[in-house]
Design an enzyme around this catalytic site. Sequence first.
Site, PDB file in Angstrom:
ATOM      1  N   ASP A  57      38.685  44.738  52.455  1.00 39.02           N
ATOM      2  CA  ASP A  57      37.875  44.584  51.250  1.00 39.02           C
ATOM      3  C   ASP A  57      38.755  43.957  50.175  1.00 39.02           C
ATOM      4  OD1 ASP A  57      36.450  44.847  48.892  1.00 39.02           O
ATOM      5  OD2 ASP A  57      35.960  46.963  49.177  1.00 39.02           O
ATOM      6  N   VAL A  58      38.408  42.744  49.730  1.00 38.02           N
ATOM      7  CA  VAL A  58      39.275  42.016  48.802  1.00 38.02           C
ATOM      8  C   VAL A  58      39.272  42.603  47.392  1.00 38.02           C
ATOM      9  CG1 VAL A  58      39.121  39.859  50.083  1.00 38.02           C
ATOM     10  CG2 VAL A  58      37.505  40.290  48.212  1.00 38.02           C
ATOM     11  N   SER A  76      31.295  37.503  49.207  1.00 34.20           N
ATOM     12  CA  SER A  76      30.322  37.991  48.221  1.00 34.20           C
ATOM     13  C   SER A  76      28.962  38.121  48.883  1.00 34.20           C
ATOM     14  CB  SER A  76      30.188  37.031  47.029  1.00 34.20           C
ATOM     15  OG  SER A  76      29.181  37.487  46.129  1.00 34.20           O
ATOM     16  N   ASN A 100      42.423  39.476  42.513  1.00 32.39           N
ATOM     17  CA  ASN A 100      43.424  39.754  43.555  1.00 32.39           C
ATOM     18  C   ASN A 100      43.828  38.489  44.301  1.00 32.39           C
ATOM     19  OD1 ASN A 100      43.501  42.511  43.020  1.00 32.39           O
ATOM     20  ND2 ASN A 100      41.923  43.006  44.523  1.00 32.39           N
ATOM     21  N   GLY A 103      45.885  36.122  42.192  1.00 29.23           N
ATOM     22  CA  GLY A 103      47.259  36.636  42.141  1.00 29.23           C
ATOM     23  C   GLY A 103      48.020  36.299  43.411  1.00 29.23           C
ATOM     24  N   LYS A 106      48.924  32.629  43.299  1.00 25.92           N
ATOM     25  CA  LYS A 106      50.070  32.434  42.403  1.00 25.92           C
ATOM     26  C   LYS A 106      51.371  32.825  43.097  1.00 25.92           C
ATOM     27  CE  LYS A 106      51.831  34.070  37.911  1.00 25.92           C
ATOM     28  NZ  LYS A 106      52.844  35.038  38.357  1.00 25.92           N
ATOM     29  N   TYR A 146      24.813  38.862  40.129  1.00 22.33           N
ATOM     30  CA  TYR A 146      25.337  37.751  40.926  1.00 22.33           C
ATOM     31  C   TYR A 146      25.711  36.573  40.032  1.00 22.33           C
ATOM     32  CZ  TYR A 146      25.583  34.220  44.635  1.00 22.33           C
ATOM     33  OH  TYR A 146      26.002  33.219  45.495  1.00 22.33           O
TER      34      TYR A 146
END
Length: 312
Positions: A57-58, A76, A100, A103, A106, A146
């Site tokens: 789960d992101v 999604s 997340n 990040g 990056k 949404y």
Amino acid sequence: MKRVLITGAAGFLGSHLCDRFIKEGYHVIGMDNLLTGSKDNIEHLFPLENFEFYYHDVTKFVHVPGELDYILHFASPASPIDYLKMPIQTLKVGSLGCHNLLGLAKDKGARFLIASTSEVYGDPEVHPQKEDYWGHVNPIGPRGVYDEAKRFQEAMTMAYHEFHGVETRIVRIFNTYGPRMRLDDGRALPAFMSQALKGDNITVFGDGSQTRSFCYVDDLVDGIYRLLFSDYHLPVNIGNPSEITIREFAEEVVELTGSGSEITYNPLPKDDPKQRRPDISKAKAILDWEPKVDRKEGLKITLEYFKGKLVY
């Protein structure tokens, strides 16, 4: 071998993206929590050495060992029946999940592409919709979970680009169809086809005069692929500008299936867009892209897929 992470990999669009990147010679890491996706969509990839699957789960911290060159965030719920049933999860995957993964991009020095949507335009007051139109969205309406999740994703993506120098791309996806759509996802095409194949009445919401523009999945994936490798970081519409009313679309499905189904009408849901057609001038100019698959050709392929999935 370049490595690409695709979230929502077991979903309709994510699974087709996995196929495309495997075909192009990439090492693909698919990630999905199977909330709305299905392993059936990617089971053909599991034996391959250059495919990995992470059940994750992101919205939780995302860790992928080793180098990453590209991240495509497609996780999604995407159909009204899903995001109305799971409003909190939809908002979280668009906010926490996006944060997340940005990040991670990056940290890895990876190029990041976000799947946005034509729903950022809401019920538009401008037609067709161009990328410089800011939209007409009800943030507290039933579709807001949404629409605003996707608008937030775009804002967060631009912030990481401007503030952290992350290489980012934003695709605004218009109505797309093809094999691996769920029959029960509530959108017009699978609903119409399953009703027609069963001989049930086809349910049209509103009077059927609202319009949509349907793009075949292979065309969409090609546009996304070209955008990822372009030098353009602002949003780009990817869709088919061939516009049709929902009533006409239902009639096309009845004719294609040879069904005796009749068309019935129910009240239009709140905030449902009255018009939807992409201006793809930017995609043509920047990506040298436009759709190639005619709707009737794409519908025939999709119908054969649904025939194999439908339980009569």
